[in-house]
Design a protein around this motif. Structure first.
Motif, mmCIF file in Angstrom:
data_model
loop_
_atom_site.group_PDB
_atom_site.id
_atom_site.type_symbol
_atom_site.label_atom_id
_atom_site.label_comp_id
_atom_site.label_asym_id
_atom_site.label_seq_id
_atom_site.Cartn_x
_atom_site.Cartn_y
_atom_site.Cartn_z
ATOM 1 N N GLU A 165 40.292 41.050 47.271
ATOM 2 C CA GLU A 165 39.463 40.853 46.086
ATOM 3 C C GLU A 165 38.511 39.670 46.255
ATOM 4 N N ALA A 166 39.018 38.562 46.782
ATOM 5 C CA ALA A 166 38.176 37.375 46.971
ATOM 6 C C ALA A 166 37.135 37.620 48.061
ATOM 7 N N HIS B 249 38.977 31.502 41.748
ATOM 8 C CA HIS B 249 37.631 31.836 41.279
ATOM 9 C C HIS B 249 36.710 30.619 41.347
ATOM 10 N N LEU B 250 37.237 29.454 41.011
ATOM 11 C CA LEU B 250 36.431 28.237 41.060
ATOM 12 C C LEU B 250 36.090 27.870 42.503
ATOM 13 N N VAL B 251 37.043 28.091 43.413
ATOM 14 C CA VAL B 251 36.779 27.825 44.832
ATOM 15 C C VAL B 251 35.703 28.782 45.340
ATOM 16 N N LEU B 252 35.812 30.054 44.968
ATOM 17 C CA LEU B 252 34.792 31.028 45.367
ATOM 18 C C LEU B 252 33.414 30.630 44.863
ATOM 19 N N ALA C 181 35.919 39.218 36.955
ATOM 20 C CA ALA C 181 35.835 37.806 36.565
ATOM 21 C C ALA C 181 34.937 37.028 37.521
ATOM 22 N N ALA C 182 35.041 37.317 38.819
ATOM 23 C CA ALA C 182 34.187 36.645 39.808
ATOM 24 C C ALA C 182 32.730 37.003 39.586
ATOM 25 N N PHE C 183 32.457 38.259 39.268
ATOM 26 C CA PHE C 183 31.083 38.691 39.005
ATOM 27 C C PHE C 183 30.478 37.923 37.828
ATOM 28 N N LEU C 184 31.194 37.894 36.720
ATOM 29 C CA LEU C 184 30.649 37.234 35.528
ATOM 30 C C LEU C 184 30.491 35.730 35.747
ATOM 31 N N LEU C 185 31.523 35.096 36.305
ATOM 32 C CA LEU C 185 31.466 33.644 36.504
ATOM 33 C C LEU C 185 30.331 33.260 37.447
ATOM 34 N N ALA D 297 32.317 27.592 44.118
ATOM 35 C CA ALA D 297 31.839 26.426 44.864
ATOM 36 C C ALA D 297 31.336 26.823 46.243
ATOM 37 N N VAL D 298 32.065 27.711 46.917
ATOM 38 C CA VAL D 298 31.652 28.156 48.247
ATOM 39 C C VAL D 298 30.369 28.976 48.157
ATOM 40 N N ASN D 299 30.254 29.803 47.123
ATOM 41 C CA ASN D 299 29.041 30.600 46.917
ATOM 42 C C ASN D 299 27.808 29.698 46.823
ATOM 43 N N ILE D 300 27.915 28.644 46.043
ATOM 44 C CA ILE D 300 26.788 27.718 45.876
ATOM 45 C C ILE D 300 26.528 26.952 47.177
#
Length: 311
Positions: A257-258, A72-75, A130-134, A77-80
């Protein structure tokens, strides 16, 4: 109420093939918006439609430490990073207008509908929730710092204005949902009951956003068609990269999911920001992205239906 009337129409439109019908409804809203630019006078309602939609979503979603994984943290970082990578790609492809459109498409966090799509694909919904909220919370916190620099208006007044808007759109409905859940726990069941209405309101937003962009392009005769085509091409590329990177980041266990978490975007949020602080032309970035991620969603759902046909 426009959402209620649209819900009645869409209830027939969506069934019995949800995947194809939902995409058709989205494309129809975009086409009608392009043909009816006069509807841009109602664009001010987009903010309140987003607030209502997020309030309903937050009623049923909570972020717990146990639901978070390293990926989730990697996702996140990549999103940003994708926002800035898309911005640079846009500059090379067509200059400032294309860069802003690409930035708003790339920086967009996970869509509220991503967990729903994952449930249709028989995946692990909790991972996508969890990815949505984070992603939505962190991106909302970062944008007041980042957006003024991207727009070239890095002043304390711009920071305060953007922070106030994002606070109203994201954190106000989050706080309101938490209070309502505490007072009336059965409110967590409302999202399932209002599913068709929420989708209808989202379609209304797509129609209004497209109408506003259509009105802007018609008024600005100096906007070359090539700019619009470049925005479409760059956002299509960003969409493909997002789904592909998410697949790799999720690994063998969470690849679907990712991929969904990084590829399916909460575009109404960044469309609102683009309309408010940039231009309707910049809003075309996340607007085109709606088409690309829904084309992929429809294909995924089509394959899932063929593998597991409904009883």
């Amino acid at each position: 109420m426009p959402c209620g009337a649209a819900a009645v129409f869409l209830r027939r439109l969506i069934l019995p093939n949800p995947a194809t019908r939902r995409t058709a409804a989205i494309l129809l809203a975009i086409v009608l918006g392009a043909l009816l630019p006069q509807a841009h006078v109602l664009t001010w309602t987009v903010r309140w439609l987003i607030i209502g939609q997020l309030f309903v979503v937050f009623l049923q979603t909570r972020l717990s430490r146990s639901s978070l994984r390293r990926s989730h943290l990697v996702l996140l970082a990549v999103n940003i990073a994708m926002g800035f990578a898309a911005w640079g790609l846009g500059w090379m492809a067509g200059g400032r207008d294309v860069a802003l459109a690409a930035f708003f498409a790339g920086i967009t966090p996970t869509a509220s509908a991503a967990p729903v799509i994952m449930s249709f694909l028989n995946g692990q919904v909790d991972y996508v929730v969890a990815a949505f909220l984070l992603s939505n919370v962190v991106v909302a916190v970062l944008l007041p710092f980042v957006l003024p620099f991207v727009l070239g208006r890095a002043t304390p007044a711009s920071f305060a204005q953007i922070a106030g808007s994002i606070g109203l759109v994201v954190f106000a409905p989050m706080a309101a949902a938490a209070v309502v859940r505490r007072i009336h726990p059965r409110a967590a069941a409302w999202p399932a009951q209002l599913r068709n209405v929420a989708f209808a309101c989202w379609i209304v937003m797509m129609f209004l956003v497209t109408a506003n962009a259509s009105d802007f392009i018609r008024r600005q005769s100096g906007v070359p068609p090539g700019v619009v085509l470049r925005i479409a091409a760059v956002t299509a590329f960003v969409s493909v990269v997002n789904f592909a990177l998410g697949w790799l980041i999720g690994g063998r266990r969470f690849h679907r999911e990712a991929s969904q978490s990084l590829g399916q975007k909460n575009t109404v949020f960044t469309i609102y920001l683009a309309l408010t602080y940039a231009s309707p032309l910049a809003a075309l970035g996340p607007t085109f992205y709606v088409i690309w991620h829904n084309v992929w969603n429809s294909w995924q759902l089509h394959r899932a239906d063929r593998r597991h046909p409904p009883a």
